[in-house]
Scaffold this motif. Structure first.
Motif, PDB file in Angstrom:
ATOM      1  N   VAL B  22      -8.346  21.395 -14.555  1.00 40.06           N
ATOM      2  CA  VAL B  22      -7.503  20.218 -14.350  1.00 40.06           C
ATOM      3  C   VAL B  22      -7.805  19.259 -15.482  1.00 40.06           C
ATOM      4  CG1 VAL B  22      -7.069  18.229 -12.860  1.00 40.06           C
ATOM      5  CG2 VAL B  22      -7.527  20.447 -11.837  1.00 40.06           C
ATOM      6  N   SER B  23      -6.775  18.678 -16.089  1.00 40.11           N
ATOM      7  CA  SER B  23      -7.077  17.690 -17.118  1.00 40.11           C
ATOM      8  C   SER B  23      -6.132  16.507 -17.044  1.00 40.11           C
ATOM      9  CB  SER B  23      -7.047  18.331 -18.503  1.00 40.11           C
ATOM     10  OG  SER B  23      -5.754  18.758 -18.798  1.00 40.11           O
ATOM     11  N   GLY B  24      -6.719  15.319 -17.021  1.00 43.67           N
ATOM     12  CA  GLY B  24      -5.969  14.076 -17.089  1.00 43.67           C
ATOM     13  C   GLY B  24      -4.922  13.926 -15.998  1.00 43.67           C
ATOM     14  N   LEU B  25      -5.282  14.255 -14.767  1.00 48.23           N
ATOM     15  CA  LEU B  25      -4.312  14.198 -13.678  1.00 48.23           C
ATOM     16  C   LEU B  25      -4.367  12.830 -12.992  1.00 48.23           C
ATOM     17  CD1 LEU B  25      -2.855  16.810 -11.861  1.00 48.23           C
ATOM     18  CD2 LEU B  25      -4.198  15.548 -10.230  1.00 48.23           C
ATOM     19  N   ASN B  26      -3.208  12.212 -12.832  1.00 53.26           N
ATOM     20  CA  ASN B  26      -3.120  10.956 -12.081  1.00 53.26           C
ATOM     21  C   ASN B  26      -2.346  11.212 -10.812  1.00 53.26           C
ATOM     22  OD1 ASN B  26      -4.333   8.968 -13.906  1.00 53.26           O
ATOM     23  ND2 ASN B  26      -2.725   9.705 -15.270  1.00 53.26           N
ATOM     24  N   LEU B  27      -2.814  10.606  -9.724  1.00 55.88           N
ATOM     25  CA  LEU B  27      -2.167  10.866  -8.438  1.00 55.88           C
ATOM     26  C   LEU B  27      -2.348   9.644  -7.554  1.00 55.88           C
ATOM     27  CD1 LEU B  27      -2.652  14.174  -6.531  1.00 55.88           C
ATOM     28  CD2 LEU B  27      -2.987  12.049  -5.326  1.00 55.88           C
ATOM     29  N   THR B  28      -1.274   9.234  -6.914  1.00 58.23           N
ATOM     30  CA  THR B  28      -1.347   8.107  -5.999  1.00 58.23           C
ATOM     31  C   THR B  28      -0.698   8.509  -4.684  1.00 58.23           C
ATOM     32  OG1 THR B  28      -0.819   6.825  -7.942  1.00 58.23           O
ATOM     33  CG2 THR B  28      -1.039   5.620  -5.891  1.00 58.23           C
ATOM     34  N   LEU B  29      -1.343   8.161  -3.604  1.00 57.62           N
ATOM     35  CA  LEU B  29      -0.770   8.452  -2.289  1.00 57.62           C
ATOM     36  C   LEU B  29      -0.750   7.161  -1.489  1.00 57.62           C
ATOM     37  CD1 LEU B  29       0.100  10.827  -0.342  1.00 57.62           C
ATOM     38  CD2 LEU B  29      -2.191  10.659   0.571  1.00 57.62           C
ATOM     39  N   ARG B  30       0.464   6.795  -1.052  1.00 55.77           N
ATOM     40  CA  ARG B  30       0.581   5.579  -0.253  1.00 55.77           C
ATOM     41  C   ARG B  30       0.599   5.918   1.220  1.00 55.77           C
ATOM     42  NH1 ARG B  30       1.954   1.626  -3.896  1.00 55.77           N
ATOM     43  NH2 ARG B  30       2.646   2.541  -5.845  1.00 55.77           N
ATOM     44  N   LYS B  31       0.395   4.885   2.014  1.00 58.46           N
ATOM     45  CA  LYS B  31       0.374   5.061   3.455  1.00 58.46           C
ATOM     46  C   LYS B  31       1.714   5.613   3.939  1.00 58.46           C
ATOM     47  CE  LYS B  31      -1.104   2.600   7.538  1.00 58.46           C
ATOM     48  NZ  LYS B  31      -1.576   1.350   8.069  1.00 58.46           N
ATOM     49  N   GLY B  32       1.681   6.583   4.829  1.00 60.94           N
ATOM     50  CA  GLY B  32       2.898   7.128   5.408  1.00 60.94           C
ATOM     51  C   GLY B  32       3.623   8.135   4.540  1.00 60.94           C
ATOM     52  N   GLU B  33       3.013   8.515   3.429  1.00 60.95           N
ATOM     53  CA  GLU B  33       3.665   9.492   2.549  1.00 60.95           C
ATOM     54  C   GLU B  33       3.127  10.895   2.824  1.00 60.95           C
ATOM     55  OE1 GLU B  33       5.037   8.189  -1.874  1.00 60.95           O
ATOM     56  OE2 GLU B  33       2.911   8.256  -1.476  1.00 60.95           O
ATOM     57  N   ILE B  34       3.984  11.882   2.648  1.00 64.63           N
ATOM     58  CA  ILE B  34       3.501  13.264   2.616  1.00 64.63           C
ATOM     59  C   ILE B  34       3.778  13.780   1.212  1.00 64.63           C
ATOM     60  CG2 ILE B  34       3.666  15.555   3.608  1.00 64.63           C
ATOM     61  CD1 ILE B  34       4.736  14.408   6.135  1.00 64.63           C
ATOM     62  N   LEU B  35       2.719  14.003   0.478  1.00 62.07           N
ATOM     63  CA  LEU B  35       2.857  14.426  -0.909  1.00 62.07           C
ATOM     64  C   LEU B  35       2.645  15.928  -0.998  1.00 62.07           C
ATOM     65  CD1 LEU B  35       2.960  13.873  -4.005  1.00 62.07           C
ATOM     66  CD2 LEU B  35       0.500  13.548  -3.893  1.00 62.07           C
ATOM     67  N   GLY B  36       3.594  16.619  -1.598  1.00 59.89           N
ATOM     68  CA  GLY B  36       3.460  18.056  -1.763  1.00 59.89           C
ATOM     69  C   GLY B  36       2.991  18.390  -3.159  1.00 59.89           C
ATOM     70  N   LEU B  37       1.916  19.155  -3.260  1.00 61.21           N
ATOM     71  CA  LEU B  37       1.454  19.622  -4.573  1.00 61.21           C
ATOM     72  C   LEU B  37       1.980  21.036  -4.763  1.00 61.21           C
ATOM     73  CD1 LEU B  37      -2.312  18.720  -5.023  1.00 61.21           C
ATOM     74  CD2 LEU B  37      -0.325  17.628  -6.012  1.00 61.21           C
ATOM     75  N   LEU B  38       2.750  21.207  -5.796  1.00 59.38           N
ATOM     76  CA  LEU B  38       3.317  22.517  -6.086  1.00 59.38           C
ATOM     77  C   LEU B  38       2.743  23.020  -7.387  1.00 59.38           C
ATOM     78  CD1 LEU B  38       7.166  22.329  -5.578  1.00 59.38           C
ATOM     79  CD2 LEU B  38       5.643  24.045  -4.653  1.00 59.38           C
ATOM     80  N   GLY B  39       2.672  24.316  -7.506  1.00 60.86           N
ATOM     81  CA  GLY B  39       2.232  24.851  -8.785  1.00 60.86           C
ATOM     82  C   GLY B  39       2.078  26.339  -8.672  1.00 60.86           C
ATOM     83  N   PRO B  40       2.212  27.046  -9.791  1.00 63.91           N
ATOM     84  CA  PRO B  40       1.994  28.493  -9.740  1.00 63.91           C
ATOM     85  C   PRO B  40       0.522  28.778  -9.443  1.00 63.91           C
ATOM     86  CG  PRO B  40       2.301  27.757 -12.003  1.00 63.91           C
ATOM     87  CD  PRO B  40       2.510  26.565 -11.133  1.00 63.91           C
ATOM     88  N   ASN B  41       0.219  30.024  -9.147  1.00 62.68           N
ATOM     89  CA  ASN B  41      -1.178  30.372  -8.872  1.00 62.68           C
ATOM     90  C   ASN B  41      -2.052  30.015 -10.066  1.00 62.68           C
ATOM     91  OD1 ASN B  41      -0.647  31.433  -6.335  1.00 62.68           O
ATOM     92  ND2 ASN B  41      -0.016  33.386  -7.232  1.00 62.68           N
ATOM     93  N   GLY B  42      -3.202  29.426  -9.775  1.00 58.96           N
ATOM     94  CA  GLY B  42      -4.129  29.096 -10.843  1.00 58.96           C
ATOM     95  C   GLY B  42      -3.759  27.857 -11.619  1.00 58.96           C
ATOM     96  N   ALA B  43      -2.862  27.022 -11.062  1.00 58.62           N
ATOM     97  CA  ALA B  43      -2.438  25.825 -11.782  1.00 58.62           C
ATOM     98  C   ALA B  43      -3.447  24.687 -11.645  1.00 58.62           C
ATOM     99  CB  ALA B  43      -1.080  25.363 -11.263  1.00 58.62           C
ATOM    100  N   GLY B  44      -4.345  24.805 -10.672  1.00 63.63           N
ATOM    101  CA  GLY B  44      -5.328  23.743 -10.470  1.00 63.63           C
ATOM    102  C   GLY B  44      -5.112  22.953  -9.191  1.00 63.63           C
ATOM    103  N   LYS B  45      -4.275  23.471  -8.298  1.00 62.41           N
ATOM    104  CA  LYS B  45      -4.016  22.758  -7.036  1.00 62.41           C
ATOM    105  C   LYS B  45      -5.283  22.644  -6.197  1.00 62.41           C
ATOM    106  CE  LYS B  45      -1.119  25.715  -6.043  1.00 62.41           C
ATOM    107  NZ  LYS B  45      -0.337  26.769  -5.524  1.00 62.41           N
TER     108      LYS B  45
END
Lengths: 247, 317
Positions: B22-45
């Motif tokens: 994983v490099s330089g990843l920014n992520l914000t999650l607010r209250k009441g949100e459902i955030l889906g992380l998508l990515g091919p296999n081995g993407a760093g999820k």
């Protein structure tokens, strides 16, 4: 502290719901019972050997406890191998890592759970010589010193095994490695008996040397401190090792 | 506060030896949100989620959970967190009740409230009938639910779920998705998956990770609206192609079989209304009108296909 107890309670429960713990206790009790009975008959038939010993507690208690250390050296690695290796293998370790618990709490909790097993072993070991109370004048202090020695020895075995268990994800590898480690620290005694420089240092480091006097009923603070330091040292190594894993 | 930020990750990176997972990843999650992380296999999820859950220390960057820095006060930050890893962290030799009671204790729920928490969590995950059974004897689907029950037992503000529906049958998948949606109303959820319909069905926002970088982050609504690619129009008495091209927002037009026309659309515009008006005014005999939007799948394939380098996809996004 409550976290440590929570982890310890579940660890103890998991140890005792597994057939492994009962199999180990069964085999220990069977073999030690056999040794105990043999010694008892030997003592009864051949009373003059008692003169070389300080009474029945020394002959039977000391002999039994001496033999028990060898057995414990063989079985403790089996009890410690699962502690972290198995958890890592089936992924349950993340439960502890993602919970609001420090690594020290996790290691202490696991170790305390194991101590419950040690106490059960100790109880079973104590019952045999204590049955002699009915027919002999047993030196209880002598027996107590021996049991304390065994307990301290188990603490040391357990902590070393726990540390080794943090190194791998295969329980059997953890068992083999901790058996090797314990035997090595045990055998340092041989080096201590050679005519080499620093022989007394090796003698001091050996696991077995410090048990000898406790087994003979001599309580020496230095021996107790040795085992406690040994235990703390390996638990601390385990904490360090888990911290490295996270990084 | 409605828009309270519950998880904030800045410049998160993780190195395994020479590989940057994983490099330089920014992520914000607010209250009441459902955030889906998508990515091919081995993407760093999974690596990202492990770092958010405090099971893996990042090589660089910071994670703040509910305002508490994970590196500085790990215990405090983790108490606001429920985590279900890819493999549910279960003790197979315990019963469901014993296990959940342990989890309640581990998350410092006071002894008096533990039973209530265990019951609530069992009900939420449909585990009441199997409460007395050994986890070892449960099916994979039920084990997954026990894992989920463990993650929500202390009612954490943030729940992190790593591929929660993997290995489940279609009915169980529906149930778990419904449960996650329900959880999303009172908690904030981060969810990883490589099943696109799942993300579309459950999440309010989607983030696509490729080769350890975030290449796309948009709400599901925007994903659906902004990507109108072309419009299909069916005309009984069509005008010339040139006339159709002349409509506002249309950049190309081609005739298909059966009186259908495909009109290419300028990005960000929707010519359907204008087309309907023109058709009514000029008597073109409009009988069909629909938009063809870029699906999440197309976005995903475009952003994660191997030929495009990370930097190009970032520009494209």
């Amino acid at each position: 502290m409550s976290t440590v107890l929570t982890i310890a309670r579940v660890e103890a429960r998991r140890i005792f719901v597994s057939p492994l713990a009962w199999a180990v206790l069964f085999v220990l009790q069977l073999i030690l019972g056999f040794i105990f009975a043999t010694m008892l008959f030997g003592y009864a038939q051949n009373a003059q050997v008692a003169d070389q010993y300080q009474g029945v507690a020394d002959y039977i208690g000391g002999g039994l406890f001496g033999f028990a250390t060898v057995l414990l050296l063989l079985v403790m690695p089996l009890m410690t191998m699962r502690l972290f290796a198995e958890e890592r293998k089936n992924g349950s370790i993340t439960l502890l890592f993602s919970a609001p618990a420090s690594l020290i709490e996790i290691v202490l909790g696991k170790f305390l759970g194991l101590v419950v097993f040690m106490l059960a072993t100790l109880l079973l070991l104590a019952i045999m010589p204590l049955t002699l109370l009915s027919g002999t004048h047993l030196d209880l202090g002598f027996i107590a010193a021996g049991l304390l020695g065994l307990f301290l020895m188990m603490l040391a075995f357990g902590s070393a095994g726990l540390f080794v268990s943090t190194l791998t994800r295969e329980p059997t590898i953890a068992a083999v490695l901790s058996f090797g480690l314990l035997l090595l620290v045990w055998l340092i005694q041989i080096v201590a008996n050679q005519q080499i420089p620093f022989a007394p240092v090796f003698g001091y480091l050996s696991l077995i040397g410090h048990f000898e006097s406790l087994r003979r009923g001599i309580f020496n603070t230095a021996d107790v401190v040795y085992y406690l330091l040994f235990t703390v040292f390996f638990l601390w190594l385990a904490v360090l090792r888990l911290d490295i894993e996270r990084n | 506060m409605e828009n309270q930020i519950l998880i904030e990750a800045r410049e998160l990176s993780r190195r395994y030896g020479a590989t940057m997972a994983v490099s330089g990843l920014n992520l914000t999650l607010r209250k009441g949100e459902i955030l889906g992380l998508l990515g091919p296999n081995g993407a760093g999820k999974s690596t990202t989620m492990k770092m958010l859950a405090g099971c893996l220390a990042p090589s660089g960057g910071t994670v703040t959970i509910n305002g508490i820095d994970l590196a500085q006060d790990a215990k405090g930050a983790k108490s606001s967190l429920g985590y279900l890893p890819e493999q549910p962290p279960l003790y197979p030799e315990l019963t469901v009740d014993e296990y959940l009671r342990f989890c309640a204790g581990l998350h410092r729920i006071p002894a008096a409230e533990r039973e209530a928490a265990v019951t609530r969590s069992k009900q939420a995950c449909g585990l009441v009938e199997v409460a007395e059974r050994l986890i070892h004897n449960l099916s994979k689907g039920y084990q997954q639910r026990v894992g989920l029950a463990q993650a929500i037992i202390h009612r954490p503000p943030v729940i992190i779920l790593d591929e929660p529906t993997v290995g489940l049958d279609p009915i169980q998948i529906r149930e778990i998705r419904a449960l996650i949606k329900q959880l999303g109303e009172s908690h904030s959820v981060i969810l990883s998956s490589h099943i696109l319909p799942e993300i579309q069905a459950v999440c309010s926002r989607v983030m696509i990770i490729n080769k350890g970088r975030s290449v796309y982050s948009e709400s599901i609504e925007n994903t659906a609206q902004h990507r109108v690619e072309s419009v299909i129009a069916g005309l009984r008495r069509p005008p010339s192609i040139e006339t159709l091209k002349g409509l506002a927002g249309v950049n190309r037009a081609e005739a298909l079989d059966g009186g259908l026309f495909r009109l290419g659309v300028d990005p960000g515009t929707d010519p359907r209304e204008a087309l309907a008006e023109a058709a009514a005014k000029n008597g073109w005999g409009l009988f069909e009108l629909r938009s063809q939007s870029k699906t999440l799948e197309e976005v995903f394939v475009e952003l994660t296909s191997g030929d495009i380098t990370v930097h190009e996809t970032q520009k494209a996004a």
